[in-house]
Design a protein around this motif. Structure first.
Motif, PDB file in Angstrom:
ATOM      1  N   VAL A  31       0.872  -1.168   0.000  1.00 27.31           N
ATOM      2  CA  VAL A  31       0.000   0.000   0.000  1.00 27.31           C
ATOM      3  C   VAL A  31       0.911   1.220   0.000  1.00 27.31           C
ATOM      4  CG1 VAL A  31      -1.738   1.312   1.264  1.00 27.31           C
ATOM      5  CG2 VAL A  31      -1.850  -1.194   1.214  1.00 27.31           C
ATOM      6  N   ILE A  32       0.658   2.123  -0.932  1.00 29.29           N
ATOM      7  CA  ILE A  32       1.425   3.365  -1.022  1.00 29.29           C
ATOM      8  C   ILE A  32       0.463   4.526  -0.769  1.00 29.29           C
ATOM      9  CG2 ILE A  32       1.159   3.441  -3.534  1.00 29.29           C
ATOM     10  CD1 ILE A  32       3.969   4.721  -3.664  1.00 29.29           C
ATOM     11  N   THR A  33       0.918   5.495   0.019  1.00 27.16           N
ATOM     12  CA  THR A  33       0.061   6.622   0.367  1.00 27.16           C
ATOM     13  C   THR A  33       0.894   7.858   0.666  1.00 27.16           C
ATOM     14  OG1 THR A  33      -1.833   7.288   1.723  1.00 27.16           O
ATOM     15  CG2 THR A  33      -0.035   6.132   2.862  1.00 27.16           C
ATOM     16  N   LYS A  34       0.207   8.982   0.828  1.00 27.14           N
ATOM     17  CA  LYS A  34       0.872  10.205   1.275  1.00 27.14           C
ATOM     18  C   LYS A  34       1.353   9.991   2.695  1.00 27.14           C
ATOM     19  CE  LYS A  34      -1.775  13.634  -1.341  1.00 27.14           C
ATOM     20  NZ  LYS A  34      -2.698  14.781  -1.220  1.00 27.14           N
ATOM     21  N   GLY A  35       2.583  10.377   2.935  1.00 26.61           N
ATOM     22  CA  GLY A  35       3.116  10.347   4.284  1.00 26.61           C
ATOM     23  C   GLY A  35       3.078  11.736   4.882  1.00 26.61           C
ATOM     24  N   LEU A  36       3.753  11.882   5.975  1.00 25.67           N
ATOM     25  CA  LEU A  36       3.917  13.198   6.579  1.00 25.67           C
ATOM     26  C   LEU A  36       5.216  13.787   6.044  1.00 25.67           C
ATOM     27  CD1 LEU A  36       2.913  12.182  10.213  1.00 25.67           C
ATOM     28  CD2 LEU A  36       1.457  13.158   8.425  1.00 25.67           C
ATOM     29  N   ASP A  37       5.416  15.050   6.185  1.00 22.56           N
ATOM     30  CA  ASP A  37       6.648  15.710   5.771  1.00 22.56           C
ATOM     31  C   ASP A  37       6.889  15.673   4.266  1.00 22.56           C
ATOM     32  OD1 ASP A  37       7.263  16.157   8.526  1.00 22.56           O
ATOM     33  OD2 ASP A  37       8.106  14.145   8.641  1.00 22.56           O
ATOM     34  N   TRP A  48      -0.341  -2.231   6.871  1.00 24.95           N
ATOM     35  CA  TRP A  48      -1.368  -1.241   6.549  1.00 24.95           C
ATOM     36  C   TRP A  48      -2.638  -1.544   7.338  1.00 24.95           C
ATOM     37  CZ3 TRP A  48      -2.015   3.427   4.793  1.00 24.95           C
ATOM     38  CH2 TRP A  48      -3.290   3.852   4.434  1.00 24.95           C
ATOM     39  N   GLU A  49      -3.020  -2.799   7.373  1.00 27.33           N
ATOM     40  CA  GLU A  49      -4.222  -3.183   8.118  1.00 27.33           C
ATOM     41  C   GLU A  49      -4.069  -2.870   9.601  1.00 27.33           C
ATOM     42  OE1 GLU A  49      -4.780  -7.267   6.933  1.00 27.33           O
ATOM     43  OE2 GLU A  49      -5.521  -6.666   4.954  1.00 27.33           O
ATOM     44  N   LYS A  50      -2.884  -3.072  10.152  1.00 29.07           N
ATOM     45  CA  LYS A  50      -2.631  -2.715  11.562  1.00 29.07           C
ATOM     46  C   LYS A  50      -2.756  -1.209  11.770  1.00 29.07           C
ATOM     47  CE  LYS A  50       0.456  -6.582  12.518  1.00 29.07           C
ATOM     48  NZ  LYS A  50       1.859  -6.983  12.760  1.00 29.07           N
TER      49      LYS A  50
END
Length: 143
Positions: A31-37, A48-50
């Motif tokens: 799963v790829i997503t926007k992170g912080l920073d 991801w599920e966790k």
């Protein structure tokens, strides 16, 4: 656990070659997503599920929680790695992180972070640690 730092780039089809040390841990999909920073996060499907279980426990009555959920979840995409260990970086995520071609891939414990090389190497990158400042902050967590 993911660790290590690698300099690499996107190919002409916006695919990232996941470092070989990380491929087996991802198990063929991620799963790829926007992170912080202003970076991107790549998670194993299991991790991801966790994370989603933790997010589900947050109070949605809090506007900051709702904003975080939108940032983190609405932009997430499940991706498969191809036979060469590449994953396509969606255009919206590429734009968010300011990734043109050159990037830095780093293991960050339970996730992989993807940074624009230009942003990562910029002198004002807020990720740079001032040892005294971080020492004080981490001491609050008994570290």
């Amino acid at each position: 656990m993911f660790m290590g730092t690698y300099n690499n780039s996107l190919d002409d089809k916006d695919r990232l070659i996941v470092p070989s040390k990380h491929r087996n841990k991802l198990g063929g999909s991620c799963v790829i997503t926007k992170g912080l920073d202003k970076c991107l996060y790549i998670y194993t499907v299991n991790d991801w599920e966790k994370q989603m279980e933790k997010v589900a426990a947050l109070p949605e009555s809090d506007p900051k929680v709702r904003a975080f959920i939108r940032h983190f979840c609405a932009n997430a995409q499940e991706c498969d790695l191809d036979k060469q260990g590449r994953v396509k970086v969606p255009a919206s995520l590429k734009a968010y992180a300011g990734i043109d071609r050159e990037l830095v891939t780093m293991g960050a414990m339970r996730k992989i972070e993807i940074w624009s090389k230009e942003l990562w190497e910029s002198p004002d990158n807020s990720d740079r640690m001032d040892s005294e400042e971080y020492s004080r902050a981490l001491s609050e967590y008994n570290f």
